[in-house]
Scaffold this motif. Structure first.
Motif: not given
Length: 316
Positions: A154-159, A191-204
Protein backbone atom coordinates in the motif's frame (compact mmCIF):
# COMPACT_ATOMS: atom_id res chain seq x y z
CA UNK A 1 21.87 8.65 -8.47
CA UNK A 2 25.16 10.30 -7.65
CA UNK A 3 27.89 11.77 -9.87
CA UNK A 4 30.85 9.66 -10.99
CA UNK A 5 33.59 9.46 -8.40
CA UNK A 6 33.52 8.89 -4.65
CA UNK A 7 30.02 8.48 -3.20
CA UNK A 8 29.22 9.72 0.29
CA UNK A 9 27.12 6.62 1.01
CA UNK A 10 26.44 3.21 -0.54
CA UNK A 11 22.82 4.39 -0.81
CA UNK A 12 23.99 6.76 -3.53
CA UNK A 13 24.90 3.77 -5.72
CA UNK A 14 21.24 2.79 -6.18
CA UNK A 15 19.97 3.26 -9.76
CA UNK A 16 21.67 4.37 -12.94
CA UNK A 17 21.40 0.86 -14.40
CA UNK A 18 21.87 0.05 -18.11
CA UNK A 19 19.17 -0.28 -20.78
CA UNK A 20 20.12 -3.10 -23.18
CA UNK A 21 18.75 -3.94 -26.64
CA UNK A 22 18.35 -7.70 -27.09
CA UNK A 23 19.87 -9.05 -30.31
CA UNK A 24 19.77 -12.86 -30.41
CA UNK A 25 16.57 -14.07 -28.76
CA UNK A 26 14.29 -11.66 -30.64
CA UNK A 27 12.81 -13.22 -33.82
CA UNK A 28 13.09 -11.61 -37.24
CA UNK A 29 10.33 -9.16 -38.03
CA UNK A 30 9.64 -8.39 -34.38
CA UNK A 31 9.83 -5.08 -32.56
CA UNK A 32 13.03 -4.17 -30.74
CA UNK A 33 13.11 -5.33 -27.12
CA UNK A 34 14.92 -3.17 -24.56
CA UNK A 35 15.66 -4.53 -21.08
CA UNK A 36 16.44 -2.40 -18.04
CA UNK A 37 19.04 -4.52 -16.24
CA UNK A 38 18.56 -3.96 -12.50
CA UNK A 39 20.97 -6.57 -11.14
CA UNK A 40 23.65 -3.89 -10.75
CA UNK A 41 21.92 -2.31 -7.76
CA UNK A 42 23.68 -2.86 -4.41
CA UNK A 43 21.68 -5.97 -3.41
CA UNK A 44 21.23 -7.08 -7.03
CA UNK A 45 17.59 -5.98 -7.26
CA UNK A 46 15.43 -3.04 -8.27
CA UNK A 47 13.80 -3.31 -4.84
CA UNK A 48 16.68 -1.18 -3.53
CA UNK A 49 14.91 1.77 -5.15
CA UNK A 50 11.65 1.00 -3.33
CA UNK A 51 13.26 0.29 0.04
CA UNK A 52 15.11 3.61 0.06
CA UNK A 53 12.00 5.53 -1.03
CA UNK A 54 9.82 3.94 1.67
CA UNK A 55 12.30 4.54 4.48
CA UNK A 56 13.09 8.12 3.46
CA UNK A 57 9.40 8.89 2.91
CA UNK A 58 8.64 7.70 6.45
CA UNK A 59 11.52 9.76 7.81
CA UNK A 60 10.24 12.92 6.12
CA UNK A 61 6.75 12.44 7.56
CA UNK A 62 8.06 11.62 11.03
CA UNK A 63 6.40 8.19 10.88
CA UNK A 64 9.76 6.49 11.53
CA UNK A 65 11.72 7.58 14.58
CA UNK A 66 15.51 7.25 14.96
CA UNK A 67 16.33 3.76 16.15
CA UNK A 68 12.76 2.46 15.73
CA UNK A 69 12.37 -1.13 14.53
CA UNK A 70 11.15 -1.65 10.94
CA UNK A 71 9.15 -4.72 9.87
CA UNK A 72 7.92 -6.18 6.57
CA UNK A 73 6.78 -9.51 5.12
CA UNK A 74 8.47 -10.34 1.84
CA UNK A 75 9.53 -13.00 -0.61
CA UNK A 76 13.12 -11.93 -0.22
CA UNK A 77 14.20 -9.14 -2.55
CA UNK A 78 12.30 -6.44 -0.65
CA UNK A 79 13.67 -7.91 2.57
CA UNK A 80 17.23 -7.87 1.26
CA UNK A 81 16.83 -4.28 0.11
CA UNK A 82 15.29 -3.14 3.38
CA UNK A 83 18.05 -4.92 5.28
CA UNK A 84 20.65 -3.02 3.24
CA UNK A 85 18.97 0.38 3.67
CA UNK A 86 18.23 -0.14 7.37
CA UNK A 87 21.80 -1.26 8.02
CA UNK A 88 23.17 1.94 6.52
CA UNK A 89 20.59 4.09 8.32
CA UNK A 90 20.91 2.19 11.63
CA UNK A 91 17.36 0.92 12.01
CA UNK A 92 16.79 -2.54 13.52
CA UNK A 93 14.79 -4.68 11.08
CA UNK A 94 12.48 -7.69 11.39
CA UNK A 95 11.68 -9.60 8.20
CA UNK A 96 8.95 -12.23 7.86
CA UNK A 97 9.56 -14.53 4.90
CA UNK A 98 9.20 -18.18 3.87
CA UNK A 99 11.09 -21.25 2.72
CA UNK A 100 9.23 -20.89 -0.60
CA UNK A 101 11.78 -18.27 -1.59
CA UNK A 102 15.41 -18.54 -2.65
CA UNK A 103 17.75 -19.29 0.26
CA UNK A 104 20.24 -16.78 -1.16
CA UNK A 105 17.74 -14.02 -0.37
CA UNK A 106 17.24 -15.17 3.22
CA UNK A 107 21.00 -15.32 3.73
CA UNK A 108 21.38 -11.82 2.30
CA UNK A 109 18.86 -10.42 4.79
CA UNK A 110 20.70 -12.03 7.68
CA UNK A 111 24.06 -10.83 6.34
CA UNK A 112 22.85 -7.24 6.60
CA UNK A 113 21.74 -7.87 10.19
CA UNK A 114 17.99 -8.39 9.85
CA UNK A 115 16.06 -10.58 12.30
CA UNK A 116 14.42 -13.16 9.98
CA UNK A 117 11.31 -15.24 10.73
CA UNK A 118 10.65 -18.06 8.24
CA UNK A 119 7.01 -19.15 7.76
CA UNK A 120 6.70 -22.71 6.33
CA UNK A 121 5.26 -23.02 2.82
CA UNK A 122 3.17 -25.75 1.22
CA UNK A 123 5.85 -27.80 -0.49
CA UNK A 124 7.88 -24.79 -1.60
CA UNK A 125 4.97 -23.27 -3.55
CA UNK A 126 3.89 -19.63 -3.40
CA UNK A 127 0.22 -19.66 -2.42
CA UNK A 128 -2.25 -16.92 -1.39
CA UNK A 129 -2.60 -18.31 2.16
CA UNK A 130 1.17 -18.07 2.63
CA UNK A 131 0.99 -14.28 2.47
CA UNK A 132 -1.89 -14.27 4.96
CA UNK A 133 0.18 -16.23 7.47
CA UNK A 134 3.20 -14.00 6.90
CA UNK A 135 1.08 -10.90 7.50
CA UNK A 136 -0.20 -12.36 10.78
CA UNK A 137 3.39 -12.66 11.99
CA UNK A 138 4.03 -9.02 11.06
CA UNK A 139 1.10 -7.98 13.26
CA UNK A 140 2.70 -9.82 16.17
CA UNK A 141 6.00 -7.99 15.65
CA UNK A 142 4.21 -4.62 15.52
CA UNK A 143 2.37 -5.37 18.77
CA UNK A 144 5.45 -6.73 20.53
CA UNK A 145 8.10 -4.25 19.32
CA UNK A 146 6.19 -1.11 18.35
CA UNK A 147 7.72 -1.51 14.90
CA UNK A 148 7.11 0.64 11.85
CA UNK A 149 5.57 -1.48 9.07
CA UNK A 150 6.67 -0.36 5.62
CA UNK A 151 3.52 -2.00 4.13
CA UNK A 152 4.93 -2.40 0.64
CA UNK A 153 1.57 -3.36 -0.91
CA UNK A 154 0.00 0.00 0.00
CA UNK A 155 3.00 2.33 0.34
CA UNK A 156 2.78 5.04 -2.33
CA UNK A 157 6.36 6.12 -1.58
CA UNK A 158 7.34 3.09 -3.68
CA UNK A 159 5.92 4.87 -6.72
CA UNK A 160 8.36 7.72 -6.13
CA UNK A 161 11.32 5.36 -6.09
CA UNK A 162 10.24 3.55 -9.24
CA UNK A 163 9.34 6.72 -11.13
CA UNK A 164 13.10 7.37 -11.18
CA UNK A 165 13.53 4.05 -13.00
CA UNK A 166 10.96 5.14 -15.57
CA UNK A 167 12.67 8.50 -16.10
CA UNK A 168 15.99 6.68 -16.56
CA UNK A 169 14.40 4.60 -19.33
CA UNK A 170 13.10 7.74 -21.03
CA UNK A 171 16.49 9.43 -20.81
CA UNK A 172 18.40 6.39 -22.07
CA UNK A 173 16.00 5.50 -24.88
CA UNK A 174 15.41 9.13 -25.81
CA UNK A 175 19.13 9.65 -26.20
CA UNK A 176 18.93 7.31 -29.19
CA UNK A 177 15.79 8.97 -30.52
CA UNK A 178 13.67 6.00 -29.43
CA UNK A 179 9.98 6.28 -28.54
CA UNK A 180 8.67 3.53 -26.27
CA UNK A 181 5.54 1.86 -27.67
CA UNK A 182 4.91 -0.82 -25.02
CA UNK A 183 6.06 -1.35 -21.44
CA UNK A 184 5.42 -4.74 -19.86
CA UNK A 185 6.34 -6.33 -16.53
CA UNK A 186 5.14 -8.78 -13.92
CA UNK A 187 3.09 -7.47 -11.01
CA UNK A 188 3.75 -8.21 -7.34
CA UNK A 189 3.09 -5.14 -5.21
CA UNK A 190 2.72 -3.31 -8.57
CA UNK A 191 4.85 -0.42 -7.31
CA UNK A 192 7.44 -0.81 -10.05
CA UNK A 193 4.87 -1.37 -12.79
CA UNK A 194 2.71 1.60 -11.77
CA UNK A 195 5.63 3.93 -11.07
CA UNK A 196 7.41 3.22 -14.34
CA UNK A 197 4.21 3.30 -16.42
CA UNK A 198 3.27 6.71 -15.02
CA UNK A 199 6.74 8.11 -15.70
CA UNK A 200 6.75 6.80 -19.27
CA UNK A 201 3.34 8.31 -19.94
CA UNK A 202 4.53 11.66 -18.63
CA UNK A 203 6.61 11.88 -21.80
CA UNK A 204 3.40 12.45 -23.73
CA UNK A 205 3.72 9.35 -25.89
CA UNK A 206 0.93 6.73 -26.17
CA UNK A 207 2.77 4.06 -24.17
CA UNK A 208 0.77 0.83 -23.82
CA UNK A 209 1.24 -0.67 -20.34
CA UNK A 210 0.81 -4.47 -20.10
CA UNK A 211 0.77 -6.15 -16.66
CA UNK A 212 2.12 -9.71 -16.71
CA UNK A 213 1.35 -12.72 -14.49
CA UNK A 214 1.92 -16.50 -14.68
CA UNK A 215 -0.83 -18.56 -16.32
CA UNK A 216 -0.99 -20.69 -13.17
CA UNK A 217 -2.14 -17.69 -11.10
CA UNK A 218 -4.23 -15.52 -13.46
CA UNK A 219 -5.75 -13.06 -11.01
CA UNK A 220 -5.67 -10.11 -13.43
CA UNK A 221 -6.79 -12.03 -16.51
CA UNK A 222 -9.19 -14.63 -15.04
CA UNK A 223 -9.91 -13.47 -11.51
CA UNK A 224 -8.39 -16.47 -9.74
CA UNK A 225 -5.15 -17.18 -7.93
CA UNK A 226 -3.10 -20.36 -7.91
CA UNK A 227 0.23 -21.85 -6.83
CA UNK A 228 3.38 -21.01 -8.79
CA UNK A 229 7.14 -20.59 -8.43
CA UNK A 230 7.76 -17.12 -9.87
CA UNK A 231 9.19 -15.19 -6.94
CA UNK A 232 8.21 -11.54 -6.59
CA UNK A 233 4.92 -11.53 -8.53
CA UNK A 234 1.37 -12.95 -8.47
CA UNK A 235 0.65 -12.80 -4.74
CA UNK A 236 -2.98 -13.90 -5.13
CA UNK A 237 -4.58 -10.45 -5.06
CA UNK A 238 -5.04 -7.47 -7.35
CA UNK A 239 -2.56 -5.17 -5.58
CA UNK A 240 -3.92 -1.81 -4.43
CA UNK A 241 -1.17 0.10 -6.26
CA UNK A 242 -2.42 -1.36 -9.55
CA UNK A 243 -5.21 1.13 -10.10
CA UNK A 244 -7.46 0.82 -13.19
CA UNK A 245 -5.73 3.71 -14.96
CA UNK A 246 -2.22 2.36 -14.40
CA UNK A 247 -2.38 -0.39 -17.05
CA UNK A 248 -4.06 -1.11 -20.37
CA UNK A 249 -4.25 -4.90 -20.22
CA UNK A 250 -3.24 -7.94 -18.24
CA UNK A 251 -1.54 -10.87 -19.90
CA UNK A 252 -0.73 -14.35 -18.58
CA UNK A 253 2.61 -15.94 -19.53
CA UNK A 254 3.42 -19.63 -19.15
CA UNK A 255 5.87 -20.14 -16.28
CA UNK A 256 7.53 -23.11 -17.99
CA UNK A 257 8.18 -20.97 -21.08
CA UNK A 258 9.76 -18.29 -18.90
CA UNK A 259 11.97 -20.84 -17.15
CA UNK A 260 13.16 -22.22 -20.48
CA UNK A 261 14.17 -18.69 -21.50
CA UNK A 262 16.43 -18.06 -18.48
CA UNK A 263 19.43 -19.97 -19.87
CA UNK A 264 19.24 -18.53 -23.42
CA UNK A 265 19.03 -15.06 -21.91
CA UNK A 266 22.24 -15.70 -19.99
CA UNK A 267 24.12 -17.56 -22.72
CA UNK A 268 23.04 -15.60 -25.78
CA UNK A 269 22.41 -12.10 -24.40
CA UNK A 270 24.42 -12.03 -21.16
CA UNK A 271 21.25 -11.08 -19.26
CA UNK A 272 21.52 -13.02 -15.99
CA UNK A 273 18.22 -12.74 -14.15
CA UNK A 274 15.67 -14.75 -12.17
CA UNK A 275 12.32 -16.28 -13.02
CA UNK A 276 10.36 -13.03 -12.95
CA UNK A 277 12.93 -11.41 -15.24
CA UNK A 278 12.66 -14.32 -17.66
CA UNK A 279 8.86 -14.05 -17.54
CA UNK A 280 9.11 -10.33 -18.26
CA UNK A 281 11.26 -10.96 -21.32
CA UNK A 282 8.99 -13.81 -22.46
CA UNK A 283 6.07 -11.39 -22.31
CA UNK A 284 8.06 -8.73 -24.16
CA UNK A 285 8.87 -11.21 -26.93
CA UNK A 286 5.18 -12.05 -27.34
CA UNK A 287 4.34 -8.37 -27.65
CA UNK A 288 7.30 -7.70 -29.97
CA UNK A 289 6.05 -10.35 -32.40
CA UNK A 290 2.56 -8.85 -32.30
CA UNK A 291 3.42 -5.21 -32.97
CA UNK A 292 6.23 -5.93 -35.42
CA UNK A 293 9.37 -4.23 -36.65
CA UNK A 294 9.82 -0.51 -36.24
CA UNK A 295 8.43 -0.43 -32.71
CA UNK A 296 9.91 -0.63 -29.20
CA UNK A 297 8.96 -2.89 -26.28
CA UNK A 298 10.60 -2.19 -22.92
CA UNK A 299 10.73 -4.50 -19.91
CA UNK A 300 12.84 -5.00 -16.79
CA UNK A 301 15.22 -7.69 -15.53
CA UNK A 302 14.43 -7.10 -11.84
CA UNK A 303 17.37 -8.86 -10.27
CA UNK A 304 20.50 -10.92 -10.72
CA UNK A 305 20.51 -14.65 -11.40
CA UNK A 306 23.00 -15.04 -8.55
CA UNK A 307 19.95 -15.18 -6.26
CA UNK A 308 18.69 -18.39 -7.86
CA UNK A 309 21.73 -20.63 -8.24
CA UNK A 310 20.68 -23.20 -5.63
CA UNK A 311 17.39 -23.87 -7.43
CA UNK A 312 16.73 -25.54 -10.78
CA UNK A 313 16.38 -22.42 -12.92
CA UNK A 314 19.80 -22.65 -14.56
CA UNK A 315 20.04 -26.42 -14.92
CA UNK A 316 20.10 -27.77 -18.49
Amino acid sequence: MGLPGIQSSSLDTIGGTPLVRLSRVVPDGAADVLVKVEGGNPTGSYKDRMALAMIEGAERRGALRPGQRVVEFTGGSTGSSLAFVCAVKEYPLSIVTSDAFAPEKLRTMRAFGADVTVVPSDGGQITPDLFVRMREEVDRVIEREGAFWTDQFHNVDALTGYAVLGREILQQAGGDGVAVDVFCAGVGTAGMFAGVSAALRESGGPVRAVALEPTSSPMLTAGKAGPHRVEGIATGIVPPLLTPGSYDEGRAIDEAEARRLALPLARQEGIFTGTSGALNVAGALHLAREIGAGHIVVTVAPDTGLKYLTGDLFID
